[in-house]
Design an enzyme around this catalytic site. Sequence first.
Site, PDB file in Angstrom:
ATOM      1  N   GLY A 244       0.783  -1.225   0.000  1.00  0.00           N
ATOM      2  CA  GLY A 244       0.000   0.000   0.000  1.00  0.00           C
ATOM      3  C   GLY A 244       0.816   1.276   0.000  1.00  0.00           C
ATOM      4  N   GLU A 463       0.478 -35.858   4.920  1.00  0.00           N
ATOM      5  CA  GLU A 463      -0.166 -34.634   5.404  1.00  0.00           C
ATOM      6  C   GLU A 463      -0.790 -34.858   6.783  1.00  0.00           C
ATOM      7  OE1 GLU A 463       0.212 -31.750   4.084  1.00  0.00           O
ATOM      8  OE2 GLU A 463       1.214 -32.485   2.283  1.00  0.00           O
TER       9      GLU A 463
HETATM   10  P1  ADP Z   1       2.831  -0.911  -3.279  1.00  0.00           P
HETATM   11  O1  ADP Z   1       2.918   0.442  -3.864  1.00  0.00           O
HETATM   12  O2  ADP Z   1       3.219  -0.954  -1.827  1.00  0.00           O
HETATM   13  O3  ADP Z   1       3.505  -1.985  -4.045  1.00  0.00           O
HETATM   14  P2  ADP Z   1       0.074  -0.550  -3.812  1.00  0.00           P
HETATM   15  O4  ADP Z   1      -0.150   0.664  -3.034  1.00  0.00           O
HETATM   16  O5  ADP Z   1       0.238  -0.368  -5.269  1.00  0.00           O
HETATM   17  O6  ADP Z   1       1.309  -1.346  -3.261  1.00  0.00           O
HETATM   18  O7  ADP Z   1      -1.079  -1.567  -3.501  1.00  0.00           O
HETATM   19  C1  ADP Z   1      -1.766  -2.237  -4.521  1.00  0.00           C
HETATM   20  C2  ADP Z   1      -3.203  -2.418  -4.155  1.00  0.00           C
HETATM   21  O8  ADP Z   1      -3.339  -3.259  -3.017  1.00  0.00           O
HETATM   22  C3  ADP Z   1      -3.887  -1.138  -3.767  1.00  0.00           C
HETATM   23  O9  ADP Z   1      -4.377  -0.491  -4.889  1.00  0.00           O
HETATM   24  C4  ADP Z   1      -4.996  -1.620  -2.841  1.00  0.00           C
HETATM   25  O10 ADP Z   1      -6.105  -2.032  -3.573  1.00  0.00           O
HETATM   26  C5  ADP Z   1      -4.391  -2.824  -2.187  1.00  0.00           C
HETATM   27  N1  ADP Z   1      -3.840  -2.494  -0.867  1.00  0.00           N
HETATM   28  C6  ADP Z   1      -2.549  -2.574  -0.505  1.00  0.00           C
HETATM   29  N2  ADP Z   1      -2.376  -2.212   0.780  1.00  0.00           N
HETATM   30  C7  ADP Z   1      -3.595  -1.871   1.243  1.00  0.00           C
HETATM   31  C8  ADP Z   1      -4.083  -1.402   2.494  1.00  0.00           C
HETATM   32  N3  ADP Z   1      -3.254  -1.202   3.543  1.00  0.00           N
HETATM   33  N4  ADP Z   1      -5.384  -1.139   2.599  1.00  0.00           N
HETATM   34  C9  ADP Z   1      -6.215  -1.329   1.566  1.00  0.00           C
HETATM   35  N5  ADP Z   1      -5.827  -1.770   0.370  1.00  0.00           N
HETATM   36  C10 ADP Z   1      -4.535  -2.051   0.185  1.00  0.00           C
HETATM   37 ZN    ZN Z   2       5.203 -32.234   4.158  1.00  0.00          ZN
END
Ligand code: ADP
Ligand code: ZN
Length: 645
Positions: A244, A463
């Site tokens: 995020g 398993e």
């Molecule tokens: P990063 O830039 O850290 O690689 P992003 O911000 O691009 O990650 O996250 C990709 C998507 O994942 C976001 O558009 C959102 O939909 C989801 N996501 C990631 N972290 C969160 C969070 N803390 N809360 C809600 N959605 C999230």
């Molecule tokens: Zn195993």
Amino acid sequence: MEEINPENKGGNKNRNKMPRFNLTWLYVAIAIALGWLFFNSGDDDGGNASKNVTYTEFKQYVELGYANKIVASKDEGTVRMFVKPEHIRDVFKSGVKQTGKQPFVQAEYPSADKLDEFITKQQELKNFTGELSYKKSDSTFLQILWNLGPLIFIILIWMLIMRNMGSGVSGMGGIFNVGRSKARLVEKGTENESKVTFKDVAGQASAKQEVQEIVEFLKNPKKFTDLGGKIPKGALLVGPPGTGKTLLAKAVAGEADVPFFSMSGSDFVEMFVGVGASRVRDLFRQAKEKAPCIIFIDEIDAVGRARSRGAAMGANDERESTLNQLLTEMDGFGTNSGVIILAATNRADVLDKALLRAGRFDRQIHVDLPDLNERKEVFHVHLKPLKIDESVDVDLLARQTPGFSGADIANVCNEAALIAARHGKSAVTKDDFISAVDRIVGGLEKKTKVMTAEEKRTIALHEAGHATISWNLRYANPLIKVTIVPRGRALGAAWYLPEERQITTKEQMLDEMCATLGGRAAEELFTGQISSGAMNDLERVTKQAYGMIAYMGMSDRLPNLCYYNNDEYSWQRPYSEATAQLIDEEVKRMISEQYERAKALLTEKKDGHHALADLLVEREVIFAEDVEEIFGKRPWVSRTEELLS
Ligand code: ADP
Ligand code: ZN
């Protein structure tokens, strides 16, 4: 990583209204001009016959009065005599039809003085009535062009290629724009206004708080400057992908009400030298015009990697000059100019130290993978737009997704909705979510993979071995689900509920190791054969044991010693050969002890284990409830349960 906005730069709208000059026509025009030059740069002898003769012959012709016009070229040292129409036949032995109207003979002359002298004499003798004219270097220009022709041609082709490769901005104008930054601008009141707010970011409480402070700086700089404080120039968001970081940056833009430039580090890097640096310059120029504003550079490690020490390999000159330009720009604008730079990376360790110095990205904001409660929050955010029925248990979902990033969870929700839609359901159910989790954990489920009854039995025993031991050992992670449906490369799989711990004790690690060895132990005990299916388990166990003994000082014969070596360039072991042997022995001893322990426990719980294995063969998937039915409730309360209650 998602793009913040479609390609759009400030003021683009106005520019779009002006008729754009289509470069293709320019290329065509240049090509035609070149072509014309190729065919005309020679001489205007088009269609006229000519003949090379000796200087003596030339003199004879002039003396005979054949010359109509004489032109000498000093550059070439040649002289041309255009033949009078009535004498064409005498010179060329053919008529005007074949020779054209202005045939000539050409000869090399010994020196300009001699030629002058000769012509003057002939004029006095009335053999030649015209003037000797010098073709002054009027061809020099053409000649230069002629020589440069191929070069120009190559440059043209290069430009064409680059135009197609570079930026590809709306098909044209690429070449003249390579040095421009490709930043996307998000601005209030325009169509690409950011609608993301902090509410959309679940969890990440501490990161959010720090970022919120930046919003405060931008909204109300006076509050800080009046107290003599300096507004930070930059903050670095550090964390694994999908946690995020981009989302947080977008939220800052949404909340701060300031323009927001977003660009990826890799956008700076182009294969042409100097482009990156000029893009950096352009980005900061644009930003300064729009201050107060935010610049967001995603994946800054693409430019910000530590500069190479050995100057010998000049391969990364371009990246380094880009980085240098970035550093210069960051130093160049004042602290209170109102431009704040946010950057994201998942590898702060590879960044050039200069970037992290005070006055640059001196703040680091850690954005980590969500823990259990945070995962629940993320689920809540992404479940909101879905139509779910009451069978969906967010608690369980969060527990089933340890190690998932925010992006993974968003993915699960989307996948679940797709699965439900495929089955024509009116709401997304628990089962859809379970399938979605499975799918994301282990790649696509391959129901078609054929498995013999015997193989199935072996996998079930294996398993069930894991499950039996982890259920019956105090510190092993309680299992939530076991399956023998093959997925991806792995046969069967077991899901555990890892405890969210800050520290792990030796007992916990040993219990875990015992449970991991339970698969192989069950195979050996109950089939009399061992299989390749345990390779992953063994790999994990071996690594864990080495870690415990060499790094964590957890063996009796090597107590309290840590041989961890964090210098990645050192090839030397920080211990002696004797210690190396000791470590190996201790690792072997630890693993075989746990293996024996697993076998003992399995023998003791043989009936339960077999019941589990049978159930697995029958249903392919079993859950914690089923295990509980066989072995009874675990007498220990897990830490996670404690935290949740
Ligand atoms: P990063 O830039 O850290 O690689 P992003 O911000 O691009 O990650 O996250 C990709 C998507 O994942 C976001 O558009 C959102 O939909 C989801 N996501 C990631 N972290 C969160 C969070 N803390 N809360 C809600 N959605 C999230
Ligand atoms: Zn195993």
